[in-house]
Design a protein around this motif. Structure first.
Motif, PDB file in Angstrom:
ATOM      1  N   LYS A  13       0.822  -1.209   0.000  1.00 18.45           N
ATOM      2  CA  LYS A  13       0.000   0.000   0.000  1.00 18.45           C
ATOM      3  C   LYS A  13       0.857   1.261   0.000  1.00 18.45           C
ATOM      4  CE  LYS A  13      -3.544  -0.002   2.900  1.00 18.45           C
ATOM      5  NZ  LYS A  13      -4.443  -0.370   4.026  1.00 18.45           N
ATOM      6  N   GLU A  14       1.943   1.229   0.725  1.00 20.21           N
ATOM      7  CA  GLU A  14       2.784   2.420   0.883  1.00 20.21           C
ATOM      8  C   GLU A  14       3.420   2.870  -0.431  1.00 20.21           C
ATOM      9  OE1 GLU A  14       6.854   3.412   3.252  1.00 20.21           O
ATOM     10  OE2 GLU A  14       5.280   2.418   4.402  1.00 20.21           O
ATOM     11  N   THR A  15       3.833   1.907  -1.268  1.00 24.02           N
ATOM     12  CA  THR A  15       4.563   2.250  -2.493  1.00 24.02           C
ATOM     13  C   THR A  15       3.833   1.893  -3.780  1.00 24.02           C
ATOM     14  OG1 THR A  15       5.673   0.101  -2.570  1.00 24.02           O
ATOM     15  CG2 THR A  15       6.770   1.867  -1.315  1.00 24.02           C
ATOM     16  N   GLY A  16       2.814   1.035  -3.704  1.00 21.96           N
ATOM     17  CA  GLY A  16       2.133   0.571  -4.912  1.00 21.96           C
ATOM     18  C   GLY A  16       2.886  -0.512  -5.660  1.00 21.96           C
ATOM     19  N   LEU A  17       3.976  -1.016  -5.083  1.00 19.42           N
ATOM     20  CA  LEU A  17       4.788  -2.044  -5.737  1.00 19.42           C
ATOM     21  C   LEU A  17       4.129  -3.414  -5.611  1.00 19.42           C
ATOM     22  CD1 LEU A  17       7.507  -2.730  -7.146  1.00 19.42           C
ATOM     23  CD2 LEU A  17       8.416  -3.203  -4.867  1.00 19.42           C
ATOM     24  N   LEU A  18       4.048  -4.132  -6.714  1.00 16.81           N
ATOM     25  CA  LEU A  18       3.523  -5.496  -6.720  1.00 16.81           C
ATOM     26  C   LEU A  18       4.635  -6.440  -6.279  1.00 16.81           C
ATOM     27  CD1 LEU A  18       0.835  -6.899  -7.576  1.00 16.81           C
ATOM     28  CD2 LEU A  18       2.034  -7.518  -9.675  1.00 16.81           C
ATOM     29  N   ILE A  19       4.374  -7.250  -5.226  1.00 18.22           N
ATOM     30  CA  ILE A  19       5.425  -8.109  -4.678  1.00 18.22           C
ATOM     31  C   ILE A  19       5.129  -9.598  -4.831  1.00 18.22           C
ATOM     32  CG2 ILE A  19       6.215  -6.341  -3.062  1.00 18.22           C
ATOM     33  CD1 ILE A  19       4.736  -7.899  -0.824  1.00 18.22           C
ATOM     34  N   GLY A  20       3.962  -9.956  -5.364  1.00 18.34           N
ATOM     35  CA  GLY A  20       3.630 -11.366  -5.544  1.00 18.34           C
ATOM     36  C   GLY A  20       2.162 -11.517  -5.880  1.00 18.34           C
ATOM     37  N   SER A  21       1.668 -12.734  -5.696  1.00 16.34           N
ATOM     38  CA  SER A  21       0.253 -13.001  -5.971  1.00 16.34           C
ATOM     39  C   SER A  21      -0.250 -14.110  -5.058  1.00 16.34           C
ATOM     40  CB  SER A  21       0.043 -13.378  -7.437  1.00 16.34           C
ATOM     41  OG  SER A  21       0.525 -14.671  -7.718  1.00 16.34           O
ATOM     42  N   CYS A  22      -1.564 -14.186  -4.931  1.00 14.04           N
ATOM     43  CA  CYS A  22      -2.180 -15.246  -4.136  1.00 14.04           C
ATOM     44  C   CYS A  22      -3.620 -15.400  -4.584  1.00 14.04           C
ATOM     45  CB  CYS A  22      -2.116 -14.936  -2.638  1.00 14.04           C
ATOM     46  SG  CYS A  22      -3.056 -13.476  -2.126  1.00 14.04           S
ATOM     47  N   GLY A  23      -4.214 -16.518  -4.230  1.00 16.67           N
ATOM     48  CA  GLY A  23      -5.607 -16.682  -4.580  1.00 16.67           C
ATOM     49  C   GLY A  23      -6.107 -18.095  -4.388  1.00 16.67           C
TER      50      GLY A  23
END
Length: 193
Positions: free
Chosen positions: A77-87
């Motif tokens: 949230k702080e940077t908007g950087l995508l760090i992975g995925s889940c689901g």
């Protein structure tokens, strides 16, 4: 009964936003899905290009439209950087009310509690919105960090599934541990998270 109708809802935790994967995420996700250290714990081959990653994003989003899977990007949230995925890789609502989750995280973000936070958010959605009673995870025996994280979240190891899946990275089959957490167990532990 939960119907996603192709819509992947945005979910939030204190540090993370779980959101739909976008075409613009392909270059960032390729850093993870093209990394041998990350994919060695996933039952998929390392992706070879940004285009392969874009194709995978489109496949996953298409599967959400047919309600065969739900995959979120994990964003700081702080940077908007995508760090992975889940689901949710799969789920069954009628009769079984269970779902299987999967997840990945860029190696630079391992050990910081991000995946535990993302999975708690995912589990809350699964139990309260989807109406699941049981959430399962399949884990490679050598993925000890993931196994420890699941145990801290309250998942119980239910057994070793011998030669359970074909291995996409080599010929043959792989063993997987089955972990599961019931809704009532999650609710009992909720205050301790």
């Amino acid at each position: 009964m939960y119907r996603c109708g192709g819509v992947i809802p945005e979910l939030e935790s204190s540090r993370l936003r779980l959101r739909k994967l976008e075409d613009s995420d392909a270059a960032q996700l390729y850093k993870y899905w093209g990394d041998d250290e990350v994919v060695k714990y996933l039952n998929m081959s390392r992706l070879e290009s940004v285009q392969d990653t874009l194709d995978m994003i489109n496949l996953l989003n298409g599967l959400s439209e047919s309600e065969d899977t739900l995959r979120w990007g994990i964003e700081l949230k702080e940077t908007g950087l995508l760090i992975g995925s889940c689901g949710f890789n799969v789920w069954q609502l009628a009769g079984a009310t269970r779902g299987e989750i999967g997840y990945d995280l860029g190696e630079a973000y391992w050990g910081r509690g991000y995946m535990s936070e993302a999975l708690l958010t995912l589990m809350e959605f699964g139990y309260s919105v989807m109406g699941l009673n049981r959430i399962e995870v399949l884990v490679l025996p050598e993925n000890s960090a993931s196994r420890r994280m699941l145990e801290k979240l309250g998942f119980q190891e239910e057994g070793l599934l011998r030669e359970y899946q074909q291995n996409e990275q080599a010929e043959g089959y792989i063993d997987l541990y089955l972990y599961a957490l019931l809704k009532r167990e999650f609710e009992q532990r909720r205050m301790s998270y």
